[in-house]
Design an enzyme around this catalytic site. Structure first.
Site, PDB file in Angstrom:
ATOM      1  N   ASP A  31       0.928  -1.155   0.000  1.00 35.24           N
ATOM      2  CA  ASP A  31      -0.081  -0.031   0.244  1.00 35.24           C
ATOM      3  C   ASP A  31       1.113   1.227  -0.113  1.00 35.24           C
ATOM      4  OD1 ASP A  31      -2.020   2.091   0.761  1.00 35.24           O
ATOM      5  OD2 ASP A  31      -3.287   0.363   1.228  1.00 35.24           O
ATOM      6  N   TYR A 143     -15.244   5.813 -12.752  1.00 32.89           N
ATOM      7  CA  TYR A 143     -14.918   4.876 -11.870  1.00 32.89           C
ATOM      8  C   TYR A 143     -15.326   3.464 -12.215  1.00 32.89           C
ATOM      9  CZ  TYR A 143     -15.236   1.966  -7.595  1.00 32.89           C
ATOM     10  OH  TYR A 143     -15.374   0.862  -6.704  1.00 32.89           O
ATOM     11  N   HIS A 189     -19.829   8.165   1.509  1.00 38.20           N
ATOM     12  CA  HIS A 189     -20.883   7.078   2.063  1.00 38.20           C
ATOM     13  C   HIS A 189     -21.832   7.497   3.113  1.00 38.20           C
ATOM     14  CE1 HIS A 189     -17.511   3.896   0.510  1.00 38.20           C
ATOM     15  NE2 HIS A 189     -18.202   4.539  -0.208  1.00 38.20           N
ATOM     16  N   ALA A 282     -29.402  13.628 -10.300  1.00 41.75           N
ATOM     17  CA  ALA A 282     -29.449  13.094 -11.649  1.00 41.75           C
ATOM     18  C   ALA A 282     -28.913  11.661 -11.614  1.00 41.75           C
ATOM     19  CB  ALA A 282     -28.976  13.957 -12.676  1.00 41.75           C
TER      20      ALA A 282
END
Length: 325
Positions: A31, A143, A189, A282
């Site tokens: 990472d 994405y 989120h 939208a």
């Protein structure tokens, strides 16, 4: 098994690394810490602080104490939908180019198994719910398009080079596992955003429309506990078949509305959590729920942590611990 977890200092990757280590596997995390956190790497797990582009060949060549890796679980990715539309190059390079380099390095060093952390964003706006693996893949953002491109690449490599591969597509991940939980620099989120209201970090939560064709008028989404998701990755690793690329959707199969999430957060935190009505966004479908029947049948996977209050409670405990509350 000896396993490499890319992106293992991030939210889902760290929980998966922890569960794998607890199951007795030898785990190494790769990472670059651009979005992850060094203290999220489980105890006893080695962290290689580097990106895939610069280090994947050396890491796979070195193995674990000189022994080759048995598999890779690939979580490292750029994942902000809005950013992907504003800076697509970052996503095509960060998600697709890096993943192809990973595939090339795995082929070069004979790493036989791959589990890819994919996304339901590959489906775009599905015509039918629950969403099955046979649904058309029509991503509506960069994405989702990059994740779908990686899936296509994996299919090709599996067929040509005998790679045993599984992609897992899921919707909203939530909850926490002890000290491993969700902490993003840019939070998008719903559950963490609602909990920020309870912590006094924002005044209210916006509800985008209350006239949707759902039971309470707010959008319904499928939430999967991060531990159930991590366990699915381990099952996928165990069931991967040489020369095949299998794809599974993961979810709780139920779905919870925005209003239900807010109410659960109020119950868990004891905070009133004010809301503000905002116009519909939208491209927002009224309902997004996954069909996980294929994963249940072929992997033997069944989500165990499907209670919304329990999911929120785990997330709340983790969020409070970060702030010493």
């Amino acid at each position: 098994m000896r396993l490499l977890v890319t992106g293992g200092a991030g939210y889902v990757g760290s929980v998966c690394a922890a569960r794998l280590a607890e199951s007795g596997h030898e785990v190494v995390v790769l990472d670059d810490l651009s979005a992850g956190h060094a203290d999220a790497v489980p105890d006893g797990v080695r962290l290689v602080e580097a990106g895939i582009d610069e280090a994947i060949g050396d890491v796979l060549a070195g193995g674990v104490d000189g022994a080759p890796f048995d598999g890779v679980l690939h979580f490292a990715a750029k994942s902000l939908v809005g950013e992907s539309m504003q800076d697509p190059a970052k996503y095509w390079h960060g998600n697709v180019v890096s993943s192809v380099r990973l595939l090339d390095a795995m082929r070069e060093h004979g790493t036989p198994r791959l589990v890819f952390s994919s996304t339901a964003a590959t489906y775009g706006e599905p015509e039918q719910v629950p969403v099955s693996e046979s649904a058309p893949t029509r991503p509506t953002n960069t994405y989702g398009a990059t994740k779908l491109a990686v899936d296509h690449a994996i299919t090709s490599y599996a067929a040509a080079h005998g790679l045993a591969a599984v992609s897992l597509r899921y919707f909203n991940v939530a909850g926490a596992y002890g000290r491993f939980g969700e902490r993003h620099g840019t939070e998008t989120h719903l559950i963490p955003l609602v909990l920020q209201v309870a912590l006094g970090q924002r005044e209210r939560i916006q509800v985008y429309g209350e006239d949707w064709p759902t039971e309470d008028g707010t959008c319904v989404r499928d939430y999967i506990h991060v531990v159930d998701l991590a366990d699915a990755h381990q099952l996928a690793l165990e069931h991967a078949v040489a020369g095949e690329h299998r794809i599974y959707n993961l979810g709780n199969g139920l779905g919870f509305s925005v209003r239900q999430v807010v109410e659960a957060c109020r119950e868990v935190t004891g905070h009133p959590i004010p809301t503000a009505l905002a116009p519909r966004r939208a491209g927002d479908p009224a309902v997004l729920v996954a069909s996980s029947e294929k994963a249940r049948t072929e992997l033997g996977w069944k989500p165990e942590r499907v209670d919304l209050t329990g999911i929120v409670s785990d997330a709340w405990e983790f969020t409070r611990s970060l702030r010493g509350v």
